[in-house]
Design a protein around this motif. Structure first.
Motif, short mmCIF file in Angstrom:
data_model
loop_
_atom_site.label_atom_id
_atom_site.label_comp_id
_atom_site.label_asym_id
_atom_site.label_seq_id
_atom_site.Cartn_x
_atom_site.Cartn_y
_atom_site.Cartn_z
N MET A 1 51.35 38.60 34.15
CA MET A 1 50.31 38.98 33.19
C MET A 1 49.20 37.94 33.13
O MET A 1 48.01 38.28 33.09
N PHE A 2 49.57 36.67 33.18
CA PHE A 2 48.57 35.61 33.16
C PHE A 2 47.65 35.71 34.38
O PHE A 2 46.43 35.58 34.26
N ILE A 3 48.23 35.94 35.55
CA ILE A 3 47.42 36.04 36.78
C ILE A 3 46.45 37.22 36.70
O ILE A 3 45.27 37.09 37.04
N PHE A 4 46.94 38.36 36.23
CA PHE A 4 46.08 39.54 36.14
C PHE A 4 44.98 39.35 35.10
O PHE A 4 43.87 39.86 35.27
N LEU A 5 45.28 38.64 34.02
CA LEU A 5 44.28 38.41 32.97
C LEU A 5 43.23 37.39 33.41
O LEU A 5 42.04 37.53 33.11
N ALA A 6 43.67 36.36 34.12
CA ALA A 6 42.77 35.24 34.44
C ALA A 6 42.03 35.40 35.76
O ALA A 6 40.89 34.90 35.89
N GLU B 1 31.02 47.90 43.50
CA GLU B 1 31.48 48.96 42.59
C GLU B 1 32.98 48.81 42.30
O GLU B 1 33.41 48.98 41.15
N MET B 2 33.76 48.49 43.32
CA MET B 2 35.20 48.28 43.12
C MET B 2 35.45 47.08 42.20
O MET B 2 36.34 47.12 41.34
N LEU B 3 34.68 46.02 42.39
CA LEU B 3 34.83 44.84 41.54
C LEU B 3 34.55 45.16 40.08
O LEU B 3 35.28 44.74 39.17
N ALA B 4 33.49 45.93 39.84
CA ALA B 4 33.12 46.28 38.47
C ALA B 4 34.22 47.08 37.78
O ALA B 4 34.51 46.87 36.59
N ILE B 5 34.85 47.97 38.52
CA ILE B 5 35.94 48.78 37.97
C ILE B 5 37.21 47.94 37.79
O ILE B 5 37.86 47.97 36.75
N GLY B 6 37.56 47.16 38.81
CA GLY B 6 38.81 46.43 38.82
C GLY B 6 38.90 45.29 37.84
O GLY B 6 39.98 45.00 37.30
N ILE B 7 37.77 44.63 37.57
CA ILE B 7 37.78 43.50 36.63
C ILE B 7 38.14 43.96 35.22
O ILE B 7 38.69 43.21 34.42
N ARG C 1 43.64 44.97 31.66
CA ARG C 1 44.11 45.89 30.62
C ARG C 1 45.52 46.42 30.95
O ARG C 1 46.39 46.48 30.07
N ILE C 2 45.74 46.80 32.19
CA ILE C 2 47.05 47.33 32.56
C ILE C 2 48.13 46.26 32.42
O ILE C 2 49.27 46.55 32.03
N LEU D 1 36.08 56.03 32.19
CA LEU D 1 37.05 55.43 33.10
C LEU D 1 37.70 54.17 32.53
O LEU D 1 38.92 53.99 32.63
N ASP D 2 36.92 53.29 31.92
CA ASP D 2 37.47 52.02 31.42
C ASP D 2 38.57 52.23 30.40
O ASP D 2 39.49 51.40 30.28
#
Length: 465
Positions: free
Chosen positions: A334-339, A353-359, A364-365, A416-417
Protein backbone atom coordinates in the motif's frame (compact mmCIF):
# COMPACT_ATOMS: atom_id res chain seq x y z
CA UNK A 1 6.76 -46.73 7.86
CA UNK A 2 7.24 -44.66 11.03
CA UNK A 3 8.79 -41.80 9.06
CA UNK A 4 5.75 -41.69 6.81
CA UNK A 5 3.47 -41.23 9.84
CA UNK A 6 5.60 -38.50 11.48
CA UNK A 7 4.82 -35.77 8.95
CA UNK A 8 6.42 -32.44 9.89
CA UNK A 9 3.05 -30.66 9.73
CA UNK A 10 1.99 -32.37 12.94
CA UNK A 11 5.17 -31.90 14.99
CA UNK A 12 7.10 -28.74 14.02
CA UNK A 13 6.51 -25.54 16.05
CA UNK A 14 3.73 -23.66 14.24
CA UNK A 15 5.53 -20.37 13.41
CA UNK A 16 8.48 -22.31 12.01
CA UNK A 17 6.12 -24.67 10.16
CA UNK A 18 4.08 -21.88 8.53
CA UNK A 19 7.26 -20.09 7.45
CA UNK A 20 8.93 -23.27 6.16
CA UNK A 21 5.82 -24.20 4.19
CA UNK A 22 5.02 -20.71 2.91
CA UNK A 23 8.32 -18.96 2.20
CA UNK A 24 9.35 -21.20 -0.73
CA UNK A 25 5.87 -20.78 -2.28
CA UNK A 26 5.96 -17.03 -1.65
CA UNK A 27 9.37 -16.77 -3.33
CA UNK A 28 8.19 -18.79 -6.34
CA UNK A 29 5.07 -16.63 -6.63
CA UNK A 30 7.19 -13.48 -6.39
CA UNK A 31 9.22 -14.77 -9.31
CA UNK A 32 5.96 -15.55 -11.14
CA UNK A 33 4.75 -12.01 -10.43
CA UNK A 34 8.05 -10.65 -11.69
CA UNK A 35 7.47 -12.59 -14.90
CA UNK A 36 3.97 -11.07 -15.22
CA UNK A 37 5.44 -7.59 -14.92
CA UNK A 38 8.39 -8.20 -17.26
CA UNK A 39 6.10 -9.87 -19.82
CA UNK A 40 3.83 -6.82 -19.91
CA UNK A 41 6.83 -4.47 -20.05
CA UNK A 42 8.05 -6.25 -23.20
CA UNK A 43 4.56 -6.25 -24.73
CA UNK A 44 4.13 -2.54 -23.93
CA UNK A 45 7.17 -1.82 -26.07
CA UNK A 46 5.42 -3.37 -29.06
CA UNK A 47 2.55 -0.88 -28.83
CA UNK A 48 -0.18 0.40 -26.51
CA UNK A 49 -2.63 -1.69 -28.54
CA UNK A 50 -0.58 -4.81 -27.81
CA UNK A 51 -0.67 -4.05 -24.08
CA UNK A 52 -4.42 -3.48 -24.30
CA UNK A 53 -4.89 -6.82 -26.12
CA UNK A 54 -3.01 -8.67 -23.37
CA UNK A 55 -5.06 -6.82 -20.74
CA UNK A 56 -8.29 -7.89 -22.44
CA UNK A 57 -7.00 -11.48 -22.66
CA UNK A 58 -6.16 -11.57 -18.97
CA UNK A 59 -9.64 -12.70 -17.77
CA UNK A 60 -9.55 -15.77 -20.03
CA UNK A 61 -6.06 -16.68 -18.88
CA UNK A 62 -7.31 -16.18 -15.34
CA UNK A 63 -10.18 -18.58 -16.02
CA UNK A 64 -7.70 -21.30 -17.06
CA UNK A 65 -5.74 -20.68 -13.87
CA UNK A 66 -9.02 -20.65 -11.90
CA UNK A 67 -9.92 -24.17 -13.01
CA UNK A 68 -6.36 -25.44 -12.51
CA UNK A 69 -5.96 -23.87 -9.07
CA UNK A 70 -9.50 -24.68 -7.93
CA UNK A 71 -9.11 -28.36 -8.80
CA UNK A 72 -5.63 -28.53 -7.28
CA UNK A 73 -6.76 -26.82 -4.05
CA UNK A 74 -9.43 -29.53 -3.77
CA UNK A 75 -6.70 -32.14 -4.26
CA UNK A 76 -4.46 -30.37 -1.74
CA UNK A 77 -7.20 -30.17 0.89
CA UNK A 78 -8.28 -33.82 0.56
CA UNK A 79 -4.71 -35.09 0.34
CA UNK A 80 -3.46 -33.17 3.40
CA UNK A 81 -6.51 -34.13 5.50
CA UNK A 82 -6.03 -37.78 4.49
CA UNK A 83 -2.35 -37.70 5.43
CA UNK A 84 -3.26 -36.13 8.78
CA UNK A 85 -5.75 -38.94 9.41
CA UNK A 86 -3.11 -41.53 8.28
CA UNK A 87 -5.30 -42.60 5.34
CA UNK A 88 -2.56 -43.11 2.75
CA UNK A 89 -4.73 -44.86 0.14
CA UNK A 90 -7.20 -41.96 -0.05
CA UNK A 91 -4.29 -39.53 -0.29
CA UNK A 92 -2.86 -41.41 -3.25
CA UNK A 93 -6.26 -41.63 -4.95
CA UNK A 94 -6.64 -37.85 -4.52
CA UNK A 95 -3.29 -37.24 -6.23
CA UNK A 96 -3.86 -39.65 -9.13
CA UNK A 97 -7.50 -38.71 -9.78
CA UNK A 98 -6.44 -35.07 -9.69
CA UNK A 99 -3.97 -35.54 -12.54
CA UNK A 100 -6.72 -37.09 -14.70
CA UNK A 101 -9.05 -34.17 -13.90
CA UNK A 102 -6.31 -31.78 -15.03
CA UNK A 103 -6.03 -33.55 -18.39
CA UNK A 104 -9.80 -33.41 -18.94
CA UNK A 105 -9.85 -29.69 -18.09
CA UNK A 106 -7.14 -29.00 -20.67
CA UNK A 107 -9.17 -30.70 -23.43
CA UNK A 108 -12.13 -28.42 -22.72
CA UNK A 109 -10.04 -25.24 -22.90
CA UNK A 110 -8.21 -26.36 -26.03
CA UNK A 111 -11.57 -26.73 -27.80
CA UNK A 112 -12.67 -23.30 -26.56
CA UNK A 113 -9.41 -21.78 -27.79
CA UNK A 114 -9.93 -23.17 -31.27
CA UNK A 115 -13.56 -22.05 -31.57
CA UNK A 116 -14.31 -18.95 -29.49
CA UNK A 117 -11.16 -16.80 -29.17
CA UNK A 118 -12.12 -14.26 -31.84
CA UNK A 119 -15.70 -14.04 -30.58
CA UNK A 120 -14.44 -13.11 -27.11
CA UNK A 121 -12.42 -10.13 -28.36
CA UNK A 122 -15.29 -9.03 -30.61
CA UNK A 123 -17.24 -8.31 -27.40
CA UNK A 124 -14.93 -5.38 -26.70
CA UNK A 125 -13.78 -3.91 -29.98
CA UNK A 126 -14.04 -3.91 -33.74
CA UNK A 127 -10.49 -2.56 -34.07
CA UNK A 128 -8.91 -5.04 -36.53
CA UNK A 129 -5.43 -4.74 -34.98
CA UNK A 130 -6.73 -5.44 -31.48
CA UNK A 131 -8.84 -8.32 -32.77
CA UNK A 132 -5.90 -9.94 -34.56
CA UNK A 133 -3.44 -9.50 -31.70
CA UNK A 134 -5.87 -10.68 -29.04
CA UNK A 135 -7.09 -13.70 -31.00
CA UNK A 136 -3.55 -14.86 -31.76
CA UNK A 137 -2.47 -14.48 -28.16
CA UNK A 138 -5.36 -16.21 -26.42
CA UNK A 139 -5.69 -19.02 -29.00
CA UNK A 140 -2.11 -20.15 -28.38
CA UNK A 141 -2.47 -19.85 -24.60
CA UNK A 142 -5.65 -21.97 -24.54
CA UNK A 143 -4.80 -24.66 -27.09
CA UNK A 144 -1.44 -25.32 -25.47
CA UNK A 145 -2.58 -24.96 -21.84
CA UNK A 146 -1.81 -28.59 -20.91
CA UNK A 147 1.44 -27.47 -19.30
CA UNK A 148 -0.23 -25.17 -16.81
CA UNK A 149 -2.75 -27.84 -15.71
CA UNK A 150 -0.06 -30.46 -15.13
CA UNK A 151 2.27 -27.96 -13.48
CA UNK A 152 -0.25 -26.55 -10.98
CA UNK A 153 -1.71 -29.98 -10.13
CA UNK A 154 1.69 -31.53 -9.43
CA UNK A 155 2.85 -28.51 -7.41
CA UNK A 156 -0.20 -28.76 -5.13
CA UNK A 157 0.35 -32.49 -4.66
CA UNK A 158 3.90 -31.76 -3.52
CA UNK A 159 2.76 -28.93 -1.22
CA UNK A 160 0.11 -31.14 0.40
CA UNK A 161 2.83 -33.61 1.45
CA UNK A 162 4.88 -30.83 3.06
CA UNK A 163 7.27 -30.32 0.13
CA UNK A 164 7.40 -26.64 -0.78
CA UNK A 165 11.02 -26.46 -1.97
CA UNK A 166 10.48 -28.33 -5.23
CA UNK A 167 7.37 -26.29 -6.21
CA UNK A 168 9.52 -23.18 -5.70
CA UNK A 169 12.16 -24.60 -8.04
CA UNK A 170 9.51 -25.56 -10.60
CA UNK A 171 7.85 -22.13 -10.67
CA UNK A 172 11.16 -20.31 -10.64
CA UNK A 173 12.56 -22.21 -13.61
CA UNK A 174 9.29 -21.71 -15.53
CA UNK A 175 9.21 -17.98 -14.86
CA UNK A 176 12.90 -17.48 -15.64
CA UNK A 177 12.46 -19.45 -18.88
CA UNK A 178 9.61 -17.14 -19.83
CA UNK A 179 11.59 -14.00 -19.05
CA UNK A 180 14.45 -15.28 -21.26
CA UNK A 181 12.18 -16.41 -24.11
CA UNK A 182 9.98 -13.28 -24.19
CA UNK A 183 12.41 -10.80 -25.80
CA UNK A 184 13.73 -13.53 -28.13
CA UNK A 185 10.26 -14.40 -29.44
CA UNK A 186 8.76 -10.88 -29.34
CA UNK A 187 11.61 -8.86 -30.87
CA UNK A 188 13.39 -11.57 -32.90
CA UNK A 189 16.78 -12.02 -31.26
CA UNK A 190 19.50 -14.57 -32.14
CA UNK A 191 18.11 -15.19 -35.61
CA UNK A 192 14.51 -15.80 -34.53
CA UNK A 193 11.79 -13.89 -36.42
CA UNK A 194 10.14 -10.98 -34.56
CA UNK A 195 6.68 -12.36 -33.70
CA UNK A 196 5.34 -9.58 -31.47
CA UNK A 197 2.42 -10.56 -29.25
CA UNK A 198 2.22 -13.97 -30.95
CA UNK A 199 5.79 -14.58 -29.77
CA UNK A 200 4.82 -13.62 -26.21
CA UNK A 201 2.15 -16.35 -26.26
CA UNK A 202 4.61 -18.94 -27.62
CA UNK A 203 7.14 -18.05 -24.92
CA UNK A 204 4.44 -18.45 -22.27
CA UNK A 205 3.32 -21.93 -23.28
CA UNK A 206 6.88 -23.22 -23.78
CA UNK A 207 7.82 -22.15 -20.26
CA UNK A 208 4.63 -23.73 -18.86
CA UNK A 209 5.55 -27.07 -20.42
CA UNK A 210 9.09 -26.84 -19.06
CA UNK A 211 7.57 -26.41 -15.59
CA UNK A 212 5.16 -29.30 -16.18
CA UNK A 213 7.94 -31.73 -17.12
CA UNK A 214 9.93 -30.75 -14.05
CA UNK A 215 6.82 -31.07 -11.85
CA UNK A 216 6.14 -34.59 -13.11
CA UNK A 217 9.75 -35.54 -12.33
CA UNK A 218 9.53 -34.34 -8.71
CA UNK A 219 6.09 -35.89 -8.06
CA UNK A 220 7.34 -39.27 -9.24
CA UNK A 221 10.19 -39.01 -6.71
CA UNK A 222 7.91 -38.04 -3.80
CA UNK A 223 7.78 -40.66 -1.01
CA UNK A 224 4.51 -39.60 0.67
CA UNK A 225 2.24 -40.44 -2.28
CA UNK A 226 2.79 -42.58 -5.34
CA UNK A 227 1.55 -42.01 -8.90
CA UNK A 228 0.04 -45.36 -9.88
CA UNK A 229 -1.91 -46.28 -13.01
CA UNK A 230 -4.47 -48.25 -10.98
CA UNK A 231 -5.59 -45.00 -9.32
CA UNK A 232 -6.00 -43.11 -12.63
CA UNK A 233 -9.53 -44.43 -12.95
CA UNK A 234 -11.82 -41.69 -11.66
CA UNK A 235 -13.55 -42.66 -8.42
CA UNK A 236 -16.82 -40.87 -7.73
CA UNK A 237 -16.22 -40.44 -4.00
CA UNK A 238 -12.73 -38.97 -4.56
CA UNK A 239 -13.84 -36.65 -7.39
CA UNK A 240 -16.75 -35.36 -5.31
CA UNK A 241 -14.45 -34.75 -2.33
CA UNK A 242 -11.98 -32.85 -4.55
CA UNK A 243 -14.67 -30.69 -6.11
CA UNK A 244 -16.46 -30.09 -2.79
CA UNK A 245 -13.56 -27.70 -2.18
CA UNK A 246 -12.48 -27.23 -5.80
CA UNK A 247 -15.75 -26.09 -7.42
CA UNK A 248 -16.37 -23.24 -4.96
CA UNK A 249 -12.78 -22.13 -5.56
CA UNK A 250 -13.22 -22.40 -9.34
CA UNK A 251 -16.45 -20.41 -9.16
CA UNK A 252 -14.76 -17.87 -6.93
CA UNK A 253 -11.90 -17.47 -9.40
CA UNK A 254 -14.26 -17.54 -12.38
CA UNK A 255 -16.30 -14.76 -10.83
CA UNK A 256 -13.03 -12.83 -10.84
CA UNK A 257 -12.79 -13.46 -14.57
CA UNK A 258 -16.33 -12.18 -15.06
CA UNK A 259 -15.54 -9.19 -12.86
CA UNK A 260 -12.43 -8.20 -14.85
CA UNK A 261 -14.23 -8.76 -18.17
CA UNK A 262 -17.16 -6.61 -17.02
CA UNK A 263 -14.89 -3.89 -15.65
CA UNK A 264 -12.95 -3.86 -18.91
CA UNK A 265 -16.28 -3.39 -20.69
CA UNK A 266 -17.09 -0.43 -18.41
CA UNK A 267 -13.60 1.09 -18.55
CA UNK A 268 -13.06 0.77 -22.30
CA UNK A 269 -15.74 3.43 -22.69
CA UNK A 270 -13.09 5.86 -21.44
CA UNK A 271 -10.55 4.72 -24.08
CA UNK A 272 -7.93 2.02 -24.53
CA UNK A 273 -5.52 3.89 -22.24
CA UNK A 274 -7.88 3.28 -19.32
CA UNK A 275 -7.95 -0.46 -20.09
CA UNK A 276 -4.16 -0.50 -20.37
CA UNK A 277 -3.84 1.16 -16.94
CA UNK A 278 -6.27 -1.35 -15.42
CA UNK A 279 -4.16 -4.14 -16.93
CA UNK A 280 -1.00 -2.59 -15.48
CA UNK A 281 -2.64 -2.46 -12.05
CA UNK A 282 -3.35 -6.19 -12.14
CA UNK A 283 0.20 -6.97 -13.19
CA UNK A 284 1.85 -4.75 -10.57
CA UNK A 285 -0.49 -5.67 -7.70
CA UNK A 286 0.36 -9.32 -8.32
CA UNK A 287 3.82 -8.53 -6.94
CA UNK A 288 2.09 -7.70 -3.63
CA UNK A 289 -0.75 -10.24 -3.69
CA UNK A 290 1.17 -13.25 -5.04
CA UNK A 291 3.28 -13.69 -1.88
CA UNK A 292 0.09 -13.54 0.21
CA UNK A 293 -1.52 -16.15 -2.03
CA UNK A 294 1.67 -18.16 -1.55
CA UNK A 295 1.17 -17.82 2.20
CA UNK A 296 -2.41 -19.04 1.71
CA UNK A 297 -1.14 -22.05 -0.27
CA UNK A 298 1.38 -22.88 2.43
CA UNK A 299 -1.22 -22.64 5.18
CA UNK A 300 -3.87 -24.88 3.55
CA UNK A 301 -1.94 -28.15 4.05
CA UNK A 302 -0.84 -27.04 7.54
CA UNK A 303 -4.43 -26.36 8.61
CA UNK A 304 -5.83 -29.35 6.72
CA UNK A 305 -3.32 -31.76 8.28
CA UNK A 306 -3.91 -30.47 11.82
CA UNK A 307 -7.66 -30.45 11.29
CA UNK A 308 -7.47 -34.12 10.27
CA UNK A 309 -5.22 -34.75 13.30
CA UNK A 310 -7.67 -32.86 15.60
CA UNK A 311 -5.19 -30.19 16.72
CA UNK A 312 -7.23 -26.95 16.95
CA UNK A 313 -4.63 -25.02 18.93
CA UNK A 314 -2.09 -25.46 16.11
CA UNK A 315 -4.71 -24.27 13.60
CA UNK A 316 -5.41 -21.06 15.54
CA UNK A 317 -1.71 -20.38 16.00
CA UNK A 318 -1.18 -20.84 12.25
CA UNK A 319 -3.91 -18.29 11.53
CA UNK A 320 -2.35 -15.72 13.87
CA UNK A 321 1.06 -16.14 12.26
CA UNK A 322 -0.47 -15.95 8.77
CA UNK A 323 -2.42 -12.77 9.47
CA UNK A 324 0.66 -11.04 10.91
CA UNK A 325 2.73 -11.87 7.82
CA UNK A 326 -0.05 -10.98 5.38
CA UNK A 327 -0.83 -7.59 6.90
CA UNK A 328 2.89 -6.69 6.94
CA UNK A 329 3.26 -7.49 3.22
CA UNK A 330 0.08 -5.59 2.31
CA UNK A 331 1.17 -2.53 4.32
CA UNK A 332 4.41 -2.36 2.32
CA UNK A 333 2.45 -2.74 -0.93
CA UNK A 334 0.00 0.00 0.00
CA UNK A 335 2.84 2.39 0.80
CA UNK A 336 4.49 1.75 -2.59
CA UNK A 337 1.24 2.29 -4.49
CA UNK A 338 0.47 5.48 -2.54
CA UNK A 339 3.96 6.99 -2.81
CA UNK A 340 5.26 5.89 -6.23
CA UNK A 341 2.43 5.35 -8.74
CA UNK A 342 4.25 7.32 -11.43
CA UNK A 343 7.32 5.08 -11.09
CA UNK A 344 5.24 1.91 -11.41
CA UNK A 345 3.54 3.24 -14.55
CA UNK A 346 6.82 4.33 -16.12
CA UNK A 347 7.93 0.68 -16.21
CA UNK A 348 5.31 0.08 -18.91
CA UNK A 349 6.24 2.90 -21.26
CA UNK A 350 3.07 4.73 -20.15
CA UNK A 351 1.79 7.51 -22.37
CA UNK A 352 0.86 10.90 -20.83
CA UNK A 353 -2.81 9.85 -20.91
CA UNK A 354 -2.04 6.57 -19.13
CA UNK A 355 -0.01 8.44 -16.50
CA UNK A 356 -2.87 10.86 -15.84
CA UNK A 357 -5.29 7.97 -15.29
CA UNK A 358 -2.91 5.71 -13.35
CA UNK A 359 -1.64 8.29 -10.85
CA UNK A 360 -5.22 8.52 -9.58
CA UNK A 361 -6.18 4.84 -9.94
CA UNK A 362 -3.29 3.02 -8.25
CA UNK A 363 -3.28 4.89 -4.90
CA UNK A 364 -7.06 4.70 -4.56
CA UNK A 365 -7.26 0.96 -5.20
CA UNK A 366 -4.38 0.26 -2.80
CA UNK A 367 -6.41 1.47 0.18
CA UNK A 368 -8.13 -1.93 0.26
CA UNK A 369 -4.91 -3.97 0.52
CA UNK A 370 -4.83 -4.46 4.31
CA UNK A 371 -8.32 -5.92 4.61
CA UNK A 372 -7.72 -8.05 1.52
CA UNK A 373 -4.68 -9.62 3.20
CA UNK A 374 -6.73 -10.72 6.22
CA UNK A 375 -9.47 -12.16 3.99
CA UNK A 376 -6.97 -14.23 1.98
CA UNK A 377 -5.55 -15.82 5.14
CA UNK A 378 -9.01 -16.62 6.55
CA UNK A 379 -9.83 -18.20 3.19
CA UNK A 380 -7.11 -20.81 3.87
CA UNK A 381 -9.11 -21.99 6.90
CA UNK A 382 -12.34 -22.35 4.93
CA UNK A 383 -10.64 -24.28 2.13
CA UNK A 384 -8.51 -26.50 4.37
CA UNK A 385 -11.47 -27.68 6.47
CA UNK A 386 -13.51 -28.58 3.39
CA UNK A 387 -15.79 -25.51 3.43
CA UNK A 388 -14.57 -23.86 0.24
CA UNK A 389 -18.12 -22.73 -0.49
CA UNK A 390 -17.66 -20.00 2.13
CA UNK A 391 -14.88 -18.41 0.11
CA UNK A 392 -17.14 -18.67 -2.93
CA UNK A 393 -19.98 -16.82 -1.16
CA UNK A 394 -17.59 -14.08 -0.02
CA UNK A 395 -16.11 -13.72 -3.51
CA UNK A 396 -19.48 -13.56 -5.27
CA UNK A 397 -20.77 -10.99 -2.80
CA UNK A 398 -17.62 -8.91 -3.07
CA UNK A 399 -17.44 -8.81 -6.84
CA UNK A 400 -20.99 -9.16 -8.14
CA UNK A 401 -23.02 -7.48 -5.39
CA UNK A 402 -20.64 -4.64 -4.48
CA UNK A 403 -17.76 -4.15 -6.93
CA UNK A 404 -19.45 -4.19 -10.35
CA UNK A 405 -22.61 -2.24 -9.43
CA UNK A 406 -20.64 0.41 -7.55
CA UNK A 407 -18.13 0.70 -10.42
CA UNK A 408 -20.95 1.15 -12.92
CA UNK A 409 -22.82 3.79 -10.94
CA UNK A 410 -19.72 5.65 -9.75
CA UNK A 411 -18.49 5.81 -13.34
CA UNK A 412 -21.86 6.87 -14.69
CA UNK A 413 -22.42 9.71 -12.23
CA UNK A 414 -18.88 10.79 -11.28
CA UNK A 415 -16.56 9.64 -14.08
CA UNK A 416 -13.53 7.35 -14.46
CA UNK A 417 -11.62 8.57 -11.39
CA UNK A 418 -14.50 7.59 -9.10
CA UNK A 419 -14.62 3.99 -10.40
CA UNK A 420 -11.51 3.09 -8.40
CA UNK A 421 -13.35 3.67 -5.10
CA UNK A 422 -15.50 0.62 -5.92
CA UNK A 423 -12.57 -1.62 -4.91
CA UNK A 424 -12.61 -0.16 -1.39
CA UNK A 425 -16.37 -0.62 -1.11
CA UNK A 426 -16.14 -4.23 -2.28
CA UNK A 427 -13.19 -5.18 -0.06
CA UNK A 428 -14.93 -3.77 3.01
CA UNK A 429 -17.87 -6.11 2.40
CA UNK A 430 -15.46 -9.03 1.98
CA UNK A 431 -13.71 -8.20 5.25
CA UNK A 432 -16.86 -8.17 7.38
CA UNK A 433 -18.25 -11.30 5.71
CA UNK A 434 -14.97 -13.13 6.33
CA UNK A 435 -15.09 -12.25 10.03
CA UNK A 436 -18.71 -13.40 10.24
CA UNK A 437 -17.96 -16.78 8.64
CA UNK A 438 -14.78 -17.23 10.66
CA UNK A 439 -16.79 -16.95 13.86
CA UNK A 440 -19.21 -19.59 12.56
CA UNK A 441 -16.38 -21.87 11.43
CA UNK A 442 -14.66 -21.62 14.79
CA UNK A 443 -17.86 -22.46 16.67
CA UNK A 444 -18.87 -25.31 14.36
CA UNK A 445 -15.55 -26.99 13.55
CA UNK A 446 -12.69 -25.87 15.77
CA UNK A 447 -14.22 -25.38 19.23
CA UNK A 448 -15.64 -28.95 19.35
CA UNK A 449 -12.13 -30.33 18.79
CA UNK A 450 -11.04 -28.88 22.14
CA UNK A 451 -13.79 -30.58 24.16
CA UNK A 452 -13.17 -33.95 22.47
CA UNK A 453 -9.68 -34.00 23.93
CA UNK A 454 -8.79 -35.04 27.47
CA UNK A 455 -10.04 -32.24 29.82
CA UNK A 456 -6.74 -32.25 31.74
CA UNK A 457 -4.79 -31.71 28.49
CA UNK A 458 -7.12 -28.90 27.42
CA UNK A 459 -6.72 -27.18 30.79
CA UNK A 460 -2.93 -27.52 30.58
CA UNK A 461 -2.87 -26.05 27.05
CA UNK A 462 -5.07 -23.11 28.04
CA UNK A 463 -2.87 -22.40 31.09
CA UNK A 464 0.28 -22.38 28.96
CA UNK A 465 -1.29 -20.08 26.36
Amino acid sequence: MLQKQENKMGILPVPRLVLSMSIPIMISMLIQALYNIVDSMFVARVSEEALTAVSLAFPIQNLVIAVAIGTSIGINSLLSRSLGAKNIETAEKAANNGIVLGLLSWIVFAILGLTLSKNFFALFTDNPTLLKMGTQYISVCLVFSLGIFIDITCERILQATGDTIHPMIIQSIGAISNIILDPIMIFGLFGFPALGIFGAAIATVISQHISALLAIYYVRRNTEVQIQARFFKLEKKIVLAIYAVGIPTIIMQAIGTLMVTSLNKIIIGYGISAVAVFGIYFKVQSFIFMPVFGLNSGMIPVIGFNYGAKQPKRIMEALKVGISISVSIMAIGMFIFLAFPHVLLSWFNASPEMLAIGIVALPRISLCFLSAGICIVLGALFQATGDGYISMIISITRQMVFLLPSAYFLGKFFGLDAIWFSFIIAESSSFFLSLFFFKQEYTKKLKPLYVKKDPVLVETEETRS
